[in-house]
Design a protein around this motif. Structure first.
Motif, mmCIF file in Angstrom:
data_model
loop_
_atom_site.group_PDB
_atom_site.id
_atom_site.type_symbol
_atom_site.label_atom_id
_atom_site.label_comp_id
_atom_site.label_asym_id
_atom_site.label_seq_id
_atom_site.Cartn_x
_atom_site.Cartn_y
_atom_site.Cartn_z
ATOM 1 N N LYS A 45 -30.916 -61.587 24.637
ATOM 2 C CA LYS A 45 -29.720 -61.536 23.781
ATOM 3 C C LYS A 45 -28.540 -62.239 24.456
ATOM 4 N N VAL A 46 -28.446 -62.042 25.761
ATOM 5 C CA VAL A 46 -27.345 -62.695 26.495
ATOM 6 C C VAL A 46 -27.548 -64.219 26.457
ATOM 7 N N TYR B 287 -31.261 -54.408 33.465
ATOM 8 C CA TYR B 287 -31.454 -55.242 32.266
ATOM 9 C C TYR B 287 -32.922 -55.280 31.851
ATOM 10 N N ALA C 115 -29.678 -50.913 19.255
ATOM 11 C CA ALA C 115 -28.604 -50.928 20.259
ATOM 12 C C ALA C 115 -27.269 -51.333 19.654
ATOM 13 N N VAL D 231 -32.658 -57.607 26.510
ATOM 14 C CA VAL D 231 -31.201 -57.735 26.690
ATOM 15 C C VAL D 231 -30.876 -59.105 27.282
ATOM 16 N N GLU E 290 -23.406 -53.456 27.789
ATOM 17 C CA GLU E 290 -23.990 -54.345 28.796
ATOM 18 C C GLU E 290 -25.518 -54.230 28.862
ATOM 19 N N PHE E 291 -26.008 -52.998 28.962
ATOM 20 C CA PHE E 291 -27.436 -52.834 29.259
ATOM 21 C C PHE E 291 -28.326 -52.605 28.038
ATOM 22 N N MET E 292 -27.738 -52.223 26.909
ATOM 23 C CA MET E 292 -28.583 -51.966 25.743
ATOM 24 C C MET E 292 -28.385 -53.006 24.656
ATOM 25 N N ALA E 293 -27.124 -53.383 24.423
ATOM 26 C CA ALA E 293 -26.867 -54.317 23.329
ATOM 27 C C ALA E 293 -26.751 -55.766 23.811
ATOM 28 N N GLY E 294 -26.614 -55.942 25.117
ATOM 29 C CA GLY E 294 -26.441 -57.302 25.636
ATOM 30 C C GLY E 294 -25.148 -57.934 25.146
#
Lengths: 565, 311
Positions: free
Chosen positions: A552-553, A545, B224, A549, B262-266
């Motif tokens: 964003k989460v 991560y 992303a 990112v 998962e890892f680029m766009a979150g």
């Protein structure tokens, strides 16, 4: 007169020998089948008596249904199988059914042989196997009745199935039950790596009647890769997160190099160091000089009851059982892995090692066959549920067809279908690979330390490896030329057949175009940029991560919390 | 005069050969002579000849392929279509035969050009145009293509056959040469062109390939979300050939979308969907275990982040 005879002697001798050979071969062949029979020749490299017996039984069973069909086997030693196949195919004298895929011939040569000399099996693979009627596989396409879906015999470059596989293979650890009990008091060998090593140490502390110490593990240069692929590589998996740039879930040799150049991986990557340490602990349990020994020498030591353990595959199971008969019982076990709670290696063990169900013992139908349809039918017969089970029961192997029963001893060979993949791939080829093999061999036999291995190899890999990496890139461009040729043939076939744009051939055509011709140049550019400039987020691999990112989460979670009453 | 002398010397040489050997040679020569007297059997059907020629080409028997293609126009039943098809086939053989040094690019290109000039409406004319463009792109190993020339060649195909599959293919190749530069400006131009293509030709069989390129371009630009959307559209528009295990296997595409999400766009919501699809639809796939790990990892991370966010 004598002078004339002397002059003609060589010619006469050649003619006589030729005539005698022709007569002898003809007489031998005639004895195998009546003159008006359909004779199918089947060529393979399995010299084990059980294989020949099993194929004979298949032939007899098949003759019950097709009384006029006789099967003749050409069992050729593995050492010369490559040359034999080449001469038979080129000379137009190849058997009707030919076992394919032996590693003594390079893949590109096999590809040419499939293309030129073998019938496509695509239609057969997509049709139901009539010999499965009355079973739960009735009506299913033949390919879906095989455990791996016949992926192994599907040739991407040709977009065709070329053979039908008849057996499944696996690798496990074999052991001498009685000797284990006698030397250690254990009924079952330990499944944990450290406990296993302790058991090995206990074995080595005991002496044989001749005063020499017992060997814990019989091994050779042939056996070591099995230990690596099926046991030691379990700890390398974390490397995938650092280097799987194309996101296919595997670590390619090119990705491994690019990641090393980008500073994301290296031999000192903790997971790799763990593998090397495990390797050293393991090789200490092998007999002295194992790296100079051949497969047969290790097998001999195991059979002679000088060693307790030996790694090998299903192909050896039956012969080991037979050779041990009356002397000891052969046990089979999974490779012992370090536990997740292991203080040193546990953090690298995320699960068991995934095993691809590997099917083989595959046969193709050659163009020279005068009875190609009959040969194809005999293959279908052997690939039916009932017959395949019988064939493999006689040989002592695992059936390739779904829903078949296997020998209880072979149950331990059921592949592990859920687990981590290996992620260590230093084979760049060329000089780099030669250097690696030299240094790695020294490390295996404790002639250099891990620190020395890393210090000596890392600079070679980083700097000289670039040349071998670039050579691989050139191979990639060569591959594009070959692919273009395949595409031209596929396109012509589709046009000649008047296929509409949605037909299977056009779909294949566009699939190859997109995946093999359009995208690779972009992937290559990305790799070159990574080598030159390093990753965009220094120190972070593709499955890690970034702070952005994570933000964003967090934002998504905040939104979710706001929306929740 | 020299011919007479040669004949005389030959006769002397033949006489020098011992009698039994001469007799053997006669035995060998007789069948050969008889064979020569036999009527020449030539396959006349041009369709059969074309089929045989392409079969030989696919088996890498270039000599036979070329010979068959060259015989087609001599066939009495051959029409204009057969003549063009044979010319195209012969050009393909000269263009693509292996090894590369045995290729005759000049004659191949001449053949392709003749087809375009003499039969512009023929079904093979667009493919001939594309083949000419590909010749500029597929340079010998060790050389780099002249990309300006390559792009211009593809543009000719696009201009001439904008609605044909060959024209669509040319567009993809052309835009890939821009995207591979990894330069933002060139990539933006390529993305605009590709977006225009997917809007204008929503039924093109190369739609999925176009989305794939869009995804690659978005990756270069660091977009992303755009990349993720393109990858999903690529999957949705993909053609599946059930007879090919490679084509029918979507497992790696699921994995690609899931890891991008998962890892680029979150986008954990999207990632979860595709990891789960992989687990459900491909129970024997090697990515099943990592997919399970990913689901657990995202859950754990969300718990941790929620805890951080809670007041």
């Amino acid at each position: 007169m004598i002078e004339r005879l002397q002059r003609w002697y060589p010619f006469v001798a050649i003619v006589v020998i030729f005539a005698w050979s022709a007569f002898a071969i003809n007489r031998y062949r005639s004895s195998l089948a009546p003159a008006d029979a359909i004779v199918l020749r089947i060529g393979h490299w399995q010299l084990e008596a059980s294989v020949r017996e099993a194929l004979e039984t298949m032939a007899e069973d098949y003759r019950q249904l097709h009384p006029n069909v006789f099967i003749v086997q050409d069992a050729i030693p593995e050492m010369v199988y490559g040359q034999w196949t080449t001469t038979q195919l080129m000379g137009g004298t190849a058997p009707d059914l030919l076992q394919i895929g032996l590693g003594v011939l390079p893949r590109h040569l096999w590809l040419q042989y499939y293309n030129r000399y073998c019938h496509s099996m695509t239609a057969t693979a997509n049709e139901p196997n009539p010999y499965n009627d009355g079973t739960e596989l009735e009506g299913a396409p033949l390919r879906s009745t095989i455990k791996d879906g016949m992926r192994w015999t599907y040739v991407e470059e040709m977009q065709e199935y070329v053979a039908i596989p008849l057996s499944q293979f696996g690798v496990r650890l074999f052991y001498n039950r009685e000797l284990l009990r006698e030397l250690t008091g254990l009924e079952q060998p330990p499944r944990d790596f450290r406990a296993f090593i302790e058991t090995c140490n206990a074995i080595r502390a005991r002496t044989r009647p001749d005063g020499e110490p017992y060997t814990a593990i019989a091994a050779s240069k042939y056996h070591l890769p099995m230990w690596e692929n099926f046991m030691l590589d379990v700890v390398t998996y974390p490397a995938i997160r650092r280097a799987d740039f194309n996101r296919d879930g595997l670590l390619g040799v090119d990705e491994s190099y690019v990641a090393t150049r980008a500073g994301l991986l290296g031999l000192d990557f903790p997971a790799y160091e763990a593998k090397f340490k495990l390797l050293r602990m393991l090789t200490e349990q092998f007999q002295t000089g194992f790296s100079g020994l051949t497969r047969d020498e290790a097998v001999f030591q195991f059979i002679q009851r000088d060693a307790v353990f030996m790694a090998t595959g299903t192909w050896d199971a039956r012969s080991l059982q037979e050779q041990a008969d009356g002397q000891f019982t052969v046990g089979v076990m999974d490779f012992p892995l370090p536990g997740m709670d292991d203080p040193e290696f546990g953090r690298f063990v995320e699960g068991p090692l995934f095993e691809q169900p590997y099917v083989g013992f595959a046969f193709a139908v050659t163009h020279t066959s005068e009875h190609a349809e009959q040969a194809r039918d005999f293959l279908r017969f052997m690939a039916s549920q009932k017959q395949n089970e019988k064939l493999n029961r006689i040989i002592g192997w695992i059936p390739s067809v779904k829903g078949t029963r296997i020998d209880p001893m072979l149950e331990a060979f059921e592949p592990q279908l859920e687990g981590v993949t290996r992620a260590f791939n230093p084979d760049l080829g060329g000089e780099t690979w030669v250097n690696w093999m030299q240094l790695y061999s020294l490390y295996q036999v404790n002639q250099i330390s891990l620190e020395e291995l890393i210090a000596r190899y890392e600079p070679i890999y980083r700097e000289k490896g670039l040349k071998d990496f670039m050579d691989q890139q050139r191979d990639w461009r060569r591959g594009m030329h070959l692919q273009e040729e395949t595409l031209a043939g596929l396109r012509a076939l589709a046009m000649l057949s008047g296929d509409d744009e949605g037909s299977s051939r056009w779909v294949k055509y566009r699939g190859i175009t997109s995946l093999r011709q359009v995208s690779p140049e972009i992937q290559r550019s990305r790799q070159m940029r990574l080598i030159d400039e390093g990753p965009e987020n220094p120190g972070l691999g593709p499955y890690e991560y970034t702070p952005e990112v994570l933000d964003k989460v967090r934002a998504a979670l905040r939104r979710e919390a706001e929306m929740t009453p | 005069m020299p011919t007479t002398l040669y004949m005389l010397s030959m006769r002397r040489n033949v006489k020098r050969i011992s009698r039994p050997v001469r007799r053997w040679l006669m035995w060998i020569a007789c069948p050969a002579l008889l064979t020569a007297c036999a009527p020449v059997v030539r396959e006349q059907d041009p369709d059969v000849l074309l089929e045989q020629a392409w079969h030989a080409f696919r088996l890498a028997d270039y000599r036979m392929a070329l010979a068959r293609f060259e015989r087609v126009p001599d066939s009495p039943a051959a029409g204009e279509h057969h003549r063009i098809a044979a010319l195209y086939g012969a050009s393909v053989v000269r263009d693509m035969r292996q090894p590369i040094p045995s290729q005759d690019d000049a004659r191949a290109a001449e053949g392709y050009r003749r087809i375009i000039a003499e039969a512009p409406e023929h079904a093979l004319a667009p493919w001939s145009a594309l083949a000419l463009a590909r010749m500029t792109h597929l340079v010998p190993v060790g050389e780099e293509p002249d990309y300006e020339r390559v792009r211009a060649a593809y543009q000719e195909v696009i201009d001439r056959y904008p609605d044909h599959m060959a024209g669509h293919e040319a567009l993809l190749y052309q835009q890939s040469t821009w995207i591979m530069t990894l330069e933002p400006e060139a990539t933006r131009r390529a993305l605009a062109r590709l977006q225009d293509f997917v809007n204008s030709y929503p039924a093109s069989p190369f739609l999925s390939a176009a989305y794939q390129l869009i995804g690659q371009g978005q990756e270069t630009l660091g977009d992303a979300d755009g990349q993720l959307e393109a990858r999903i559209r690529e999957l949705e528009t993909m053609e599946i050939d059930p007879s090919s295990p490679a084509s029918a296997d979507l497992s790696w595409r699921y994995w690609q979308i899931a890891t991008t999400a998962e890892f680029m766009a979150g986008r954990f919501d999207v990632a979860r969907v595709y990891y789960q699809k992989l687990i459900d639809e491909y129970p024997l796939d090697f990515r099943k275990f990592p997919a399970r790990q990913a689901l657990a990892r995202m859950d754990a991370l969300e718990v941790q982040l929620r805890r951080e966010l809670s007041p």
